[in-house]
Design an enzyme around this catalytic site. Structure first.
Site, PDB file in Angstrom:
ATOM      1  N   LYS A 172      -6.344   0.071   6.651  1.00 18.75           N
ATOM      2  CA  LYS A 172      -5.489  -0.308   5.513  1.00 18.75           C
ATOM      3  C   LYS A 172      -4.070  -0.621   5.987  1.00 18.75           C
ATOM      4  O   LYS A 172      -3.494  -1.651   5.627  1.00 18.75           O
ATOM      5  CB  LYS A 172      -5.449   0.843   4.505  1.00 18.75           C
ATOM      6  CG  LYS A 172      -4.292   0.768   3.519  1.00 18.75           C
ATOM      7  CD  LYS A 172      -4.235   1.964   2.599  1.00 18.75           C
ATOM      8  CE  LYS A 172      -3.498   3.173   3.122  1.00 18.75           C
ATOM      9  NZ  LYS A 172      -2.041   3.187   2.961  1.00 18.75           N
ATOM     10  N   ASN A 173      -3.516   0.287   6.806  1.00 20.74           N
ATOM     11  CA  ASN A 173      -2.105   0.128   7.169  1.00 20.74           C
ATOM     12  C   ASN A 173      -1.870  -1.022   8.153  1.00 20.74           C
ATOM     13  O   ASN A 173      -0.738  -1.462   8.339  1.00 20.74           O
ATOM     14  CB  ASN A 173      -1.548   1.448   7.724  1.00 20.74           C
ATOM     15  CG  ASN A 173      -1.370   2.475   6.614  1.00 20.74           C
ATOM     16  OD1 ASN A 173      -1.481   2.136   5.434  1.00 20.74           O
ATOM     17  ND2 ASN A 173      -1.110   3.716   6.986  1.00 20.74           N
ATOM     18  N   CYS A 189       8.456   8.956  -4.028  1.00 22.82           N
ATOM     19  CA  CYS A 189       7.003   9.052  -4.146  1.00 22.82           C
ATOM     20  C   CYS A 189       6.562  10.460  -3.808  1.00 22.82           C
ATOM     21  O   CYS A 189       7.383  11.303  -3.459  1.00 22.82           O
ATOM     22  CB  CYS A 189       6.314   7.999  -3.303  1.00 22.82           C
ATOM     23  SG  CYS A 189       6.093   8.456  -1.621  1.00 22.82           S
ATOM     24  N   ARG A 241      11.611   8.076   0.442  1.00 23.88           N
ATOM     25  CA  ARG A 241      11.201   6.979   1.326  1.00 23.88           C
ATOM     26  C   ARG A 241      12.170   5.813   1.162  1.00 23.88           C
ATOM     27  O   ARG A 241      11.880   4.815   0.489  1.00 23.88           O
ATOM     28  CB  ARG A 241       9.752   6.559   1.027  1.00 23.88           C
ATOM     29  CG  ARG A 241       8.781   7.687   1.325  1.00 23.88           C
ATOM     30  CD  ARG A 241       7.363   7.309   1.042  1.00 23.88           C
ATOM     31  NE  ARG A 241       6.826   6.387   2.020  1.00 23.88           N
ATOM     32  CZ  ARG A 241       5.603   5.866   1.942  1.00 23.88           C
ATOM     33  NH1 ARG A 241       4.823   6.178   0.939  1.00 23.88           N
ATOM     34  NH2 ARG A 241       5.175   5.027   2.859  1.00 23.88           N
ATOM     35  N   ASP A 245       0.217  11.162   9.011  1.00 19.46           N
ATOM     36  CA  ASP A 245      -0.938  10.927   8.133  1.00 19.46           C
ATOM     37  C   ASP A 245      -2.122  11.825   8.450  1.00 19.46           C
ATOM     38  O   ASP A 245      -3.088  11.863   7.677  1.00 19.46           O
ATOM     39  CB  ASP A 245      -1.365   9.446   8.197  1.00 19.46           C
ATOM     40  CG  ASP A 245      -0.302   8.528   7.614  1.00 19.46           C
ATOM     41  OD1 ASP A 245       0.599   9.020   6.910  1.00 19.46           O
ATOM     42  OD2 ASP A 245      -0.365   7.310   7.874  1.00 19.46           O
ATOM     43  N   ARG A 264      -7.080   4.853  -2.698  1.00 25.91           N
ATOM     44  CA  ARG A 264      -6.091   3.891  -2.176  1.00 25.91           C
ATOM     45  C   ARG A 264      -6.382   3.584  -0.714  1.00 25.91           C
ATOM     46  O   ARG A 264      -6.034   2.515  -0.226  1.00 25.91           O
ATOM     47  CB  ARG A 264      -4.684   4.483  -2.272  1.00 25.91           C
ATOM     48  CG  ARG A 264      -4.203   4.663  -3.677  1.00 25.91           C
ATOM     49  CD  ARG A 264      -2.792   5.132  -3.687  1.00 25.91           C
ATOM     50  NE  ARG A 264      -1.922   4.122  -3.085  1.00 25.91           N
ATOM     51  CZ  ARG A 264      -0.620   4.093  -3.212  1.00 25.91           C
ATOM     52  NH1 ARG A 264      -0.023   5.010  -3.925  1.00 25.91           N
ATOM     53  NH2 ARG A 264       0.092   3.159  -2.637  1.00 25.91           N
TER      54      ARG A 264
HETATM   55  C1  EPZ Z   1       3.996   3.742   7.035  1.00 25.55           C
HETATM   56  O1  EPZ Z   1       4.886   3.953   5.951  1.00 25.55           O
HETATM   57  C2  EPZ Z   1       2.617   4.040   6.508  1.00 25.55           C
HETATM   58  N1  EPZ Z   1       2.325   3.150   5.384  1.00 25.55           N
HETATM   59  C3  EPZ Z   1       2.519   5.492   6.063  1.00 25.55           C
HETATM   60  O2  EPZ Z   1       1.170   5.752   5.697  1.00 25.55           O
HETATM   61  C4  EPZ Z   1       2.883   6.401   7.245  1.00 25.55           C
HETATM   62  O3  EPZ Z   1       2.904   7.733   6.804  1.00 25.55           O
HETATM   63  C5  EPZ Z   1       4.261   6.005   7.796  1.00 25.55           C
HETATM   64  O4  EPZ Z   1       4.278   4.590   8.134  1.00 25.55           O
HETATM   65  C6  EPZ Z   1       4.652   6.786   9.049  1.00 25.55           C
HETATM   66  O5  EPZ Z   1       3.697   6.577  10.043  1.00 25.55           O
HETATM   67  C7  EPZ Z   1       1.847   1.942   5.624  1.00 25.55           C
HETATM   68  O6  EPZ Z   1       1.635   1.532   6.759  1.00 25.55           O
HETATM   69  C8  EPZ Z   1       1.546   1.098   4.443  1.00 25.55           C
HETATM   70  P1  EPZ Z   1       8.303   4.481   7.852  1.00 25.55           P
HETATM   71  P2  EPZ Z   1       6.404   3.419   6.043  1.00 25.55           P
HETATM   72  O7  EPZ Z   1       9.202   3.376   7.379  1.00 25.55           O
HETATM   73  O8  EPZ Z   1       6.420   2.159   6.798  1.00 25.55           O
HETATM   74  C9  EPZ Z   1      12.349   6.935   7.178  1.00 25.55           C
HETATM   75  C10 EPZ Z   1      -0.541   6.624   4.383  1.00 25.55           C
HETATM   76  O9  EPZ Z   1      -0.847   7.791   4.040  1.00 25.55           O
HETATM   77  N2  EPZ Z   1      12.899   5.634   6.771  1.00 25.55           N
HETATM   78  O10 EPZ Z   1       7.838   4.455   9.258  1.00 25.55           O
HETATM   79  O11 EPZ Z   1       6.942   3.436   4.659  1.00 25.55           O
HETATM   80  C11 EPZ Z   1      11.302   7.447   6.211  1.00 25.55           C
HETATM   81  O12 EPZ Z   1      11.898   8.124   5.138  1.00 25.55           O
HETATM   82  C12 EPZ Z   1       0.893   6.162   4.359  1.00 25.55           C
HETATM   83  O13 EPZ Z   1      -1.372   5.768   4.732  1.00 25.55           O
HETATM   84  C13 EPZ Z   1      14.264   5.517   6.570  1.00 25.55           C
HETATM   85  O14 EPZ Z   1      15.029   6.462   6.725  1.00 25.55           O
HETATM   86  O15 EPZ Z   1       7.048   4.584   6.871  1.00 25.55           O
HETATM   87  C14 EPZ Z   1      10.455   8.321   7.087  1.00 25.55           C
HETATM   88  O16 EPZ Z   1      11.060   9.576   7.264  1.00 25.55           O
HETATM   89  C15 EPZ Z   1       1.803   7.130   3.708  1.00 25.55           C
HETATM   90  N3  EPZ Z   1      14.742   4.297   6.170  1.00 25.55           N
HETATM   91  C16 EPZ Z   1      10.478   7.608   8.419  1.00 25.55           C
HETATM   92  O17 EPZ Z   1      11.624   6.751   8.375  1.00 25.55           O
HETATM   93  C17 EPZ Z   1      13.935   3.212   5.994  1.00 25.55           C
HETATM   94  O18 EPZ Z   1      14.436   2.134   5.647  1.00 25.55           O
HETATM   95  C18 EPZ Z   1       9.252   6.746   8.693  1.00 25.55           C
HETATM   96  O19 EPZ Z   1       9.014   5.850   7.601  1.00 25.55           O
HETATM   97  C19 EPZ Z   1      12.556   3.357   6.210  1.00 25.55           C
HETATM   98  C20 EPZ Z   1      12.063   4.580   6.594  1.00 25.55           C
END
Ligand code: EPZ
Length: 443
Positions: free
Chosen positions: A22-23, A116, A121, A311, A403
């Site tokens: 999915k991701n 969320c 996030r 995850d 999902r």
């Molecule tokens: C991706 O989310 C995945 N989603 C998530 O999977 C996964 O948990 C996450 O990466 C971490 O591996 C998809 O691929 C669709 P991030 P993403 O931006 O891209 C902070 C699942 O269960 N951050 O890497 O949204 C954030 O708060 C889902 O399948 C900022 O500070 O995650 C977090 O602490 C849930 N500013 C960290 O970075 C930003 O602009 C990582 O978030 C963006 C993120």
């Protein structure tokens, strides 16, 4: 609303085919919009999030057809540079449309994603990256509006307080392929899904180097072409079935996996006491408990790839809940991603959460109870806990699970799970005041 009704205690045995990721698939669907010609994706999982992204594409006048694991995306009509609140609020990954809108339509408006169930996030790193590429942005009425008069390659860091951002790296990588000149992303995320996106973009005609490292170099090109592509296997789904084998004392062979993407998960499971056999050039993995040693408690911390993925945290907490001794799990990405802890405690686990840490004292057994999924991975973990528990459990709000897990209950049932799907109804308690009998548990 549906729920799973599970009679626990059956060891799961047999072979399961892991679905497409999915991701990985979500950003690929958006990256297809960078071309003017159609893209065909194979091994696309039939999931709620994939269908939500299809709705996002259709809203932007992109034709998307999806049947039997194949999605054809024809971006010829792509002309709508905004994503409404209704779509954005269904799925945060709708943010992946931002990069292609900016690159192809020179403007983008997206509803600002809210909080969320797994905690805060933010999207500040996405916006920082776009600003560096010369995009002007403002926020009004809950929307982010962005416009530019020529995307210019730039050098930037996408490091956040908890490491690099997967989403921001994908978004900037997509937009930079069509920017003028060279973009250098420092502190880029290194997840296999990013490498997949980069290789997909290269197949479309993009010029990218450094994939899999934390520095990506992108030299902009004028146009990209649609391609045929097979989506990589879902490493988190594979981790889920591996954990299911161990929790239920079963023996599962997983086909269509890429073991190389699962390094941290597999090595922690080995340390715990799993027996893991890699077959078929590491595209098949067999998992069961090691017959010659007892499982051991673990101290774990989740972090950006190649560290242990956030995850899989709920899966490990569930497994360690039934592992003798005291384990500690620290969540390094989402500080509040522990909604499953109280639900596991309802099944009889002994887990204490303090901030972003869980201290887990292994118990001998879980006992069936009604529990509620709060997010995708928590829902999967609770389903596995219920499969390992004595007696009947009901896992509610399984729309979260759907999902991200294709045909989850069907795959589990084929491995021997006693699981069925029913409309949610009130849970009737089994009346038992516990007069010190064997079956009662101290409150
Ligand atoms: C991706 O989310 C995945 N989603 C998530 O999977 C996964 O948990 C996450 O990466 C971490 O591996 C998809 O691929 C669709 P991030 P993403 O931006 O891209 C902070 C699942 O269960 N951050 O890497 O949204 C954030 O708060 C889902 O399948 C900022 O500070 O995650 C977090 O602490 C849930 N500013 C960290 O970075 C930003 O602009 C990582 O978030 C963006 C993120």
């Amino acid at each position: 609303m549906d729920m799973y009704v599970i009679q626990g205690g059956q060891p799961l045995r047999g072979t399961v085919t892991i679905s497409g990721s999915k991701n990985a698939c979500l950003p690929l669907m958006c990256a297809a919009l960078l071309a003017k010609t159609p893209t065909v994706l194979e091994n696309v999982p039939d999931l709620r999030d994939i269908r939500s992204m299809k709705s996002v594409l259709e809203h932007m006048n992109v034709r998307a057809e999806f049947a039997n694991g194949r999605m054809t995306i024809d971006p010829a009509g792509f002309d709508t540079p905004w994503v409404p609140y209704e779509l954005m609020s269904q799925m945060r990954a709708s943010m992946y449309a931002f990069g292609p809108m900016i690159a192809r339509l020179d403007r983008a408006s997206v509803s600002k994603p809210g909080g969320c169930n797994i905690g805060s996030r933010p999207i500040d790193l996405h916006l920082k990256g776009f600003r560096a590429l010369g995009v002007h942005m403002n926020e009004r009425g809950g929307y982010i509006h962005a416009v530019h008069d020529g995307l210019m390659g730039a050098e930037m860091s996408l490091a956040g307080p908890f490491g690099p951002s997967v989403g921001a790296t994908c978004n900037i990588l997509m937009a930079a392929t069509l920017a003028e000149g060279r973009t250098v992303i420092h502190d880029a995320a290194r997840e296999p899904e990013i490498v997949e996106l980069g290789e997909f973009l290269i197949a479309m005609g993009a010029r990218i180097s450094g994939l899999g490292s934390s520095t990506l170099v992108i030299d902009g090109v004028k146009t990209l072409n649609g391609v045929n592509w097979t989506v990589m296997p879902d490493r988190i789904e594979a981790a889920t079935f591996a954990t299911a084998a161990l929790l239920t004392h079963g023996d599962i062979v997983m086909k269509n996996v890429t073991a190389a993407h699962m390094g941290a998960t597999l090595s922690e499971l080995l340390r715990w006491g799993a027996e893991i056999t890699l077959l078929d050039e590491e595209r098949t993995i067999r998992v069961r408990r090691c017959p010659s040693r007892d499982p051991e408690p673990l101290d774990l911390t989740t972090g950006p790839y190649p560290q242990l993925a956030t995850d899989v945290q709920a899966l490990f907490v569930t497994l360690l809940g039934l592992t003798p001794g005291t384990s500690r799990v620290e969540e390094g990405i989402y500080q509040d991603r522990f909604m499953h802890v109280e639900e596991l405690n309802r099944l009889g686990a002994n887990i204490r959460q303090k901030g972003n840490r869980a201290i887990i004292r292994g118990v001998e057994r879980y006992d069936g109870a009604p529990v509620m999924a709060s997010d995708l991975r928590a829902g999967a973990a609770l389903t596995l806990a219920a499969l390992a528990a004595h007696g009947e459990s009901q896992v509610r709000r399984i729309y979260h699970v759907e999902r991200g897990y294709e045909h989850f209950e069907r795959k589990l049932a084929a491995l021997g799970a006693n699981i069925r799907r029913e409309k949610q109804r009130d849970a009737v308690p089994a009346f038992d005041v516990g007069e010190g009998g064997e079956e009662s548990r101290e409150a």
